[in-house]
Design a protein around this motif. Sequence first.
Motif, short mmCIF file in Angstrom:
data_model
loop_
_atom_site.label_atom_id
_atom_site.label_comp_id
_atom_site.label_asym_id
_atom_site.label_seq_id
_atom_site.Cartn_x
_atom_site.Cartn_y
_atom_site.Cartn_z
N ALA A 60 0.82 -1.21 0.00
CA ALA A 60 0.00 0.00 0.00
C ALA A 60 0.86 1.26 0.00
CB ALA A 60 -0.94 0.00 1.20
N ILE A 61 1.99 1.22 0.71
CA ILE A 61 2.89 2.38 0.73
C ILE A 61 3.31 2.77 -0.68
CG2 ILE A 61 5.20 3.16 1.41
CD1 ILE A 61 4.85 1.53 3.99
N THR A 62 3.59 1.78 -1.51
CA THR A 62 4.07 2.06 -2.87
C THR A 62 3.00 2.65 -3.76
OG1 THR A 62 3.54 -0.13 -3.82
CG2 THR A 62 5.64 0.09 -2.64
N THR A 63 1.74 2.64 -3.31
CA THR A 63 0.64 3.18 -4.11
C THR A 63 0.22 4.57 -3.64
OG1 THR A 63 -1.20 2.31 -2.76
CG2 THR A 63 -0.22 0.83 -4.40
N ILE A 64 0.82 5.08 -2.59
CA ILE A 64 0.40 6.37 -2.03
C ILE A 64 0.96 7.54 -2.83
CG2 ILE A 64 0.55 7.91 -0.04
CD1 ILE A 64 0.61 5.47 1.77
N ASP A 65 0.08 8.45 -3.22
CA ASP A 65 0.51 9.77 -3.68
C ASP A 65 0.59 10.64 -2.44
OD1 ASP A 65 0.51 8.92 -6.29
OD2 ASP A 65 -1.05 10.27 -6.99
N LEU A 66 1.77 10.74 -1.85
CA LEU A 66 1.95 11.48 -0.61
C LEU A 66 1.72 12.97 -0.90
CD1 LEU A 66 2.63 10.75 2.31
CD2 LEU A 66 5.03 11.21 1.79
N THR A 67 0.76 13.56 -0.20
CA THR A 67 0.18 14.82 -0.64
C THR A 67 0.26 15.92 0.41
OG1 THR A 67 -1.39 13.59 -2.03
CG2 THR A 67 -1.96 15.86 -1.50
N THR A 68 0.59 17.13 -0.03
CA THR A 68 0.39 18.31 0.79
C THR A 68 -0.21 19.41 -0.09
OG1 THR A 68 1.38 19.91 2.30
CG2 THR A 68 2.78 19.14 0.49
N LEU A 69 -1.42 19.83 0.26
CA LEU A 69 -2.14 20.83 -0.53
C LEU A 69 -2.77 21.84 0.43
CD1 LEU A 69 -3.88 18.40 -3.05
CD2 LEU A 69 -1.94 19.91 -3.53
N SER A 70 -1.92 22.51 1.18
CA SER A 70 -2.36 23.49 2.16
C SER A 70 -1.88 24.88 1.78
CB SER A 70 -1.83 23.13 3.56
OG SER A 70 -2.28 21.85 3.96
N GLY A 71 -2.63 25.85 2.22
CA GLY A 71 -2.25 27.23 1.92
C GLY A 71 -0.98 27.66 2.61
N ASP A 72 -0.59 26.95 3.66
CA ASP A 72 0.64 27.31 4.37
C ASP A 72 1.81 26.41 4.00
OD1 ASP A 72 -0.26 25.02 5.58
OD2 ASP A 72 -0.17 25.78 7.63
N ASP A 73 1.73 25.71 2.87
CA ASP A 73 2.88 24.92 2.41
C ASP A 73 4.09 25.83 2.19
OD1 ASP A 73 1.55 22.50 2.41
OD2 ASP A 73 1.05 22.55 0.28
N ALA A 264 -9.21 9.38 -3.26
CA ALA A 264 -8.51 10.45 -2.52
C ALA A 264 -9.49 11.16 -1.61
CB ALA A 264 -7.87 11.45 -3.49
N GLY A 265 -9.00 11.56 -0.46
CA GLY A 265 -9.82 12.30 0.49
C GLY A 265 -10.43 11.41 1.54
N GLY A 266 -10.00 11.55 2.78
CA GLY A 266 -10.60 10.82 3.88
C GLY A 266 -10.05 9.44 4.13
N ILE A 267 -9.07 9.00 3.35
CA ILE A 267 -8.46 7.68 3.58
C ILE A 267 -7.28 7.88 4.52
CG2 ILE A 267 -7.42 5.65 2.51
CD1 ILE A 267 -8.91 6.33 -0.05
N ARG A 268 -7.49 7.55 5.78
CA ARG A 268 -6.50 7.88 6.82
C ARG A 268 -5.96 6.67 7.57
NH1 ARG A 268 -10.51 11.85 7.20
NH2 ARG A 268 -9.74 13.96 6.74
N THR A 269 -6.63 5.52 7.45
CA THR A 269 -6.22 4.36 8.25
C THR A 269 -5.73 3.22 7.38
OG1 THR A 269 -8.39 3.27 8.28
CG2 THR A 269 -7.99 4.98 9.94
N ALA A 270 -4.89 2.38 7.98
CA ALA A 270 -4.39 1.20 7.28
C ALA A 270 -5.54 0.29 6.86
CB ALA A 270 -3.41 0.45 8.17
N LYS A 271 -6.55 0.16 7.74
CA LYS A 271 -7.71 -0.68 7.41
C LYS A 271 -8.41 -0.18 6.15
CE LYS A 271 -11.08 -3.69 8.04
NZ LYS A 271 -12.03 -3.26 6.97
N GLN A 272 -8.55 1.13 5.99
CA GLN A 272 -9.17 1.67 4.78
C GLN A 272 -8.32 1.35 3.55
OE1 GLN A 272 -9.49 5.73 6.46
NE2 GLN A 272 -11.60 5.70 5.73
N ALA A 273 -7.01 1.48 3.67
CA ALA A 273 -6.14 1.16 2.54
C ALA A 273 -6.32 -0.29 2.11
CB ALA A 273 -4.67 1.42 2.90
N LEU A 274 -6.45 -1.20 3.08
CA LEU A 274 -6.68 -2.61 2.75
C LEU A 274 -8.02 -2.80 2.06
CD1 LEU A 274 -5.35 -4.34 6.00
CD2 LEU A 274 -4.20 -4.18 3.80
#
Length: 326
Positions: A60-73, A264-274
Amino acid sequence: MVTLSRTPSHPHERNPGTPFDLSAVEGALVNRSAIERRAATLPTRRTVKKEWQAAWLLHAITTIDLTTLSGDDTPGTVRRLCAKARQPLRPELMEALGIAGRPIATGAVCVYHEMVPTAVEALKGTGIPVAAVSTGFPAGLNPHALKLKEIEASVAAGAAEIDIVISRHHVLTGNWKALYDEVRDFREACGPAHMKAILAVGELGTLKNVMRASLVCMQAGSDFIKTSTGKESVNATLQNSLVMVRAIREFYEQTGYKVGFKPAGGIRTAKQALDWLILMKEELGEEWMQPHLFRIGASALLNDIERQLEHFAYGRYASMQYQPLG
């Protein structure tokens, strides 16, 4: 020791798009009650445990688009994220898992256009692509000409993937040809960069609209279809994801072209990734579980996956304060 899965060395043929087919779009139907039943039972009927779960989470790690989309980036924020993308797990944890020295990295790093050069520099030589959100993200209401220039600027800055947002009003008014023309223009502006079309499913009204918008975006040449910007009140759910992956299957059966999927959006837990990996395996098969056809857009997910792997390795959970991105 757990085993890392491998991505196929030969990528699939890129979806070139097809001529606009209104009859295929208007003929698309969705059985809402069946979708709801399938989505409700999927997390309860299938599960993976122990070393199998650890292997799935590593994948699952290899499939993550690690994201930061905040106004304070800031450049520092982005460089920190890129460092985590390059080495998602601490060396001592990898050693405990029996994968020390094995290459593992996230699927991509996703940022606003302003941060593309910083991310490209930070990821130089790693092979990790930079994805840029574009076309007036998240609302998608900028003038069309400016959207095209934004895409071109991000590609010129080094983005290898472009996450575009569609104009939702084309879907809500049933103007499917306008949606096709818009996305086709976006695809041409992307050039060699792969394009992910964000549907913003929470704003499309019905599952039927989600199905039809998916088909139009694939006809227009999308390499991926993506659920959400992460900024809507409703983002990725198993229901709307199921509709989208079945649209992908239908398009593949009709054309032979493989299109990827990105919740995308709201997927925060390992269980959800599975849950989403199981969805891909059962609906589309193992190839669609690989990073060239499946990504998860997330920022906090990696923290929970790391905690679950720590529990597998050491028999205890670490506090979130000890996570690098915590």
